[in-house]
Design an enzyme around this catalytic site. Structure first.
Site, PDB file in Angstrom:
ATOM      1  N   ASP A 214      -3.862  -1.935  -8.061  1.00  0.00           N
ATOM      2  CA  ASP A 214      -3.072  -0.863  -7.436  1.00  0.00           C
ATOM      3  C   ASP A 214      -3.520  -0.862  -5.968  1.00  0.00           C
ATOM      4  O   ASP A 214      -4.416  -0.125  -5.583  1.00  0.00           O
ATOM      5  CB  ASP A 214      -3.359   0.470  -8.136  1.00  0.00           C
ATOM      6  CG  ASP A 214      -2.424   1.572  -7.677  1.00  0.00           C
ATOM      7  OD1 ASP A 214      -1.252   1.286  -7.423  1.00  0.00           O
ATOM      8  OD2 ASP A 214      -2.880   2.720  -7.562  1.00  0.00           O
ATOM      9  N   CYS A 268       2.510   1.833  -3.455  1.00  0.00           N
ATOM     10  CA  CYS A 268       3.399   2.983  -3.307  1.00  0.00           C
ATOM     11  C   CYS A 268       4.117   2.938  -1.965  1.00  0.00           C
ATOM     12  O   CYS A 268       4.303   3.945  -1.305  1.00  0.00           O
ATOM     13  CB  CYS A 268       2.659   4.296  -3.544  1.00  0.00           C
ATOM     14  SG  CYS A 268       1.215   4.509  -2.512  1.00  0.00           S
TER      15      CYS A 268
HETATM   16  N1  SAM Z   1      -5.348   3.434  -8.496  1.00  0.00           N
HETATM   17  C1  SAM Z   1      -5.656   4.673  -7.802  1.00  0.00           C
HETATM   18  C2  SAM Z   1      -5.098   5.834  -8.608  1.00  0.00           C
HETATM   19  O1  SAM Z   1      -4.136   5.650  -9.342  1.00  0.00           O
HETATM   20  O2  SAM Z   1      -5.667   6.939  -8.510  1.00  0.00           O
HETATM   21  C3  SAM Z   1      -5.134   4.651  -6.383  1.00  0.00           C
HETATM   22  C4  SAM Z   1      -5.622   3.458  -5.585  1.00  0.00           C
HETATM   23  S1  SAM Z   1      -5.211   3.484  -3.873  1.00  0.00           S
HETATM   24  C5  SAM Z   1      -3.531   3.077  -3.885  1.00  0.00           C
HETATM   25  C6  SAM Z   1      -5.980   2.015  -3.304  1.00  0.00           C
HETATM   26  C7  SAM Z   1      -7.495   2.077  -3.268  1.00  0.00           C
HETATM   27  O3  SAM Z   1      -8.003   0.779  -2.938  1.00  0.00           O
HETATM   28  C8  SAM Z   1      -8.074   3.027  -2.212  1.00  0.00           C
HETATM   29  O4  SAM Z   1      -8.902   3.955  -2.844  1.00  0.00           O
HETATM   30  C9  SAM Z   1      -8.890   2.115  -1.298  1.00  0.00           C
HETATM   31  O5  SAM Z   1     -10.075   2.712  -0.818  1.00  0.00           O
HETATM   32  C10 SAM Z   1      -9.202   0.955  -2.219  1.00  0.00           C
HETATM   33  N2  SAM Z   1      -9.520  -0.326  -1.555  1.00  0.00           N
HETATM   34  C11 SAM Z   1      -9.213  -0.733  -0.308  1.00  0.00           C
HETATM   35  N3  SAM Z   1      -9.698  -1.967  -0.090  1.00  0.00           N
HETATM   36  C12 SAM Z   1     -10.338  -2.349  -1.218  1.00  0.00           C
HETATM   37  C13 SAM Z   1     -11.079  -3.499  -1.599  1.00  0.00           C
HETATM   38  N4  SAM Z   1     -11.236  -4.528  -0.762  1.00  0.00           N
HETATM   39  N5  SAM Z   1     -11.615  -3.541  -2.841  1.00  0.00           N
HETATM   40  C14 SAM Z   1     -11.459  -2.503  -3.691  1.00  0.00           C
HETATM   41  N6  SAM Z   1     -10.775  -1.388  -3.386  1.00  0.00           N
HETATM   42  C15 SAM Z   1     -10.220  -1.300  -2.166  1.00  0.00           C
END
Ligand code: SAM
Length: 339
Positions: A214, A268
């Site tokens: 996601d 999203c």
């Molecule tokens: N899946 C979550 C939910 O349904 O509550 C929402 C996820 S949000 C769209 C994307 C997330 O990816 C953010 O919290 C962000 O901090 C994290 N993110 C960004 N770069 C990342 C990385 N390199 N590895 C892991 N997570 C990462």
């Protein structure tokens, strides 16, 4: 009261003109007429609907009846478990309302499990597409604040649910979410890490049956309300960097899944560069991976509620907000590792 305060703050939300201009140019080209209706919804936060995802681990006495009295209906009407028409997992219950009403969020009390989680109901589409079966090993690569991890746990009892989040503050928020919804007796199924998701594929090759990506993306709803023009311009620059990160996360997920396993990629945003183009680029460069269509019965069962965009060739599915069906934006694509 909190509801009034929230309505007031929503009514006061200022649209960032720089971002809107950018969306108008990009999305009228990519989505044509469909952008009009999505635009009307995005520009009117008071029209936004909320889904109420029930927590099967909590005491739900009276809650369903209370929701019904408030005019909520179940997005997935329950059918008999033996029935062949069962398209969604029996435990997954999400209540929706045709009006943009919102019940209050519940407060965290140690030792007590929250009964529901408020979310954009289209967020359930990636989870349903992942279709987790009992005992499977699942990785949620970008998990905070944990909405989709919770939804996975409503659909089945995995053998392992590994939730990962790179950002420290969001990782803490993820832990808090899991503690508020998952009973101590189920916590051993969970593993929570604080890693860059791009490294997990090489750390744990082939370790999972299913992986959800996601991805971090230019969340269309929140970008449109960037407080000032300067920040709006900065974010537009950042936006161009996202597809590379998204491809790397998706490749890491494909390395982490076992041959025959499934990866679901979701965002999203409606941006083609972060959706179809990411998946197409990975399919072109990654050996031994095939695109799986979303299951037609799943789309059919949700199309009364969600508005699916039409685009060709179809690589994945995109839910676009529309008046009275303000769910989305949510893009979902499904890939299988063949070998
Ligand atoms: N899946 C979550 C939910 O349904 O509550 C929402 C996820 S949000 C769209 C994307 C997330 O990816 C953010 O919290 C962000 O901090 C994290 N993110 C960004 N770069 C990342 C990385 N390199 N590895 C892991 N997570 C990462």
């Amino acid at each position: 009261n909190t509801h009034e305060a929230e309505c007031k703050s929503k009514a006061q939300k200022q649209v960032c003109k720089t971002v809107l201009k950018h969306f108008d140019a990009q999305y009228s080209e990519e989505l044509g007429e469909q952008w009009r209706s999505a635009r009307d919804v995005l520009l009117n936060p008071l029209s936004w609907q909320y889904g109420v995802l029930l927590n099967r681990f909590s005491d739900l006495t009276n809650l369903k009846q209370d929701l019904a009295e408030l005019g909520y209906t179940n997005l997935f009407p329950q059918t008999h478990p033996e029935s062949h028409s069962q398209t969604t997992p029996i435990h997954l219950q999400c209540f929706i309302h045709r009006d943009p009403v919102r019940i209050p969020t519940q407060i965290h009390h140690p030792g007590w499990l929250k009964q529901y989680y408020l979310l954009n109901a289209a967020s359930l589409l990636p989870v349903l597409s992942l279709n987790v079966k009992e005992g499977e090993h699942v990785l949620d690569l970008c998990a905070a604040p944990g909405g989709k991890s919770l939804a996975v746990l409503q659909t089945a009892t995995p053998g392992l649910l590994h939730c990962n989040e790179v950002d420290q503050h969001r990782h803490d928020w993820l832990l808090k979410t899991l503690e508020s919804y998952v009973p101590p007796a189920q916590q051993h199924l969970l593993s929570v890490t604080h890693l860059d998701g791009r490294s997990i594929g090489s750390m744990r090759p082939g370790a999972y049956d299913k992986v959800l990506v996601d991805a971090p993306c230019s969340n269309d709803r929140s970008w449109l309300y960037t407080p000032d023009t300067h920040q709006g311009e900065m974010w537009l620059k950042e936006r161009t960097q996202l597809p590379l990160l998204q491809k790397e996360l998706l490749c890491s997920a494909l390395a982490a899944v076992r041959p025959g396993g499934v990866v679901v990629y979701s965002t999203c945003t409606m941006s083609r560069a972060e959706n179809q183009s990411v998946v197409e680029a990975v399919l072109a460069s990654y050996q031994g991976v095939e695109l799986l269509e979303l299951e037609q019965h799943l789309i059919d069962s949700l199309s009364d509620h969600f508005c699916f965009a039409h685009f060709h060739p179809s690589v994945g599915q995109l839910v676009i907000p529309q008046k009275g069906k303000t769910w989305g934006p949510m893009y979902v694509s499904r890939l299988r590792r063949i070998y």
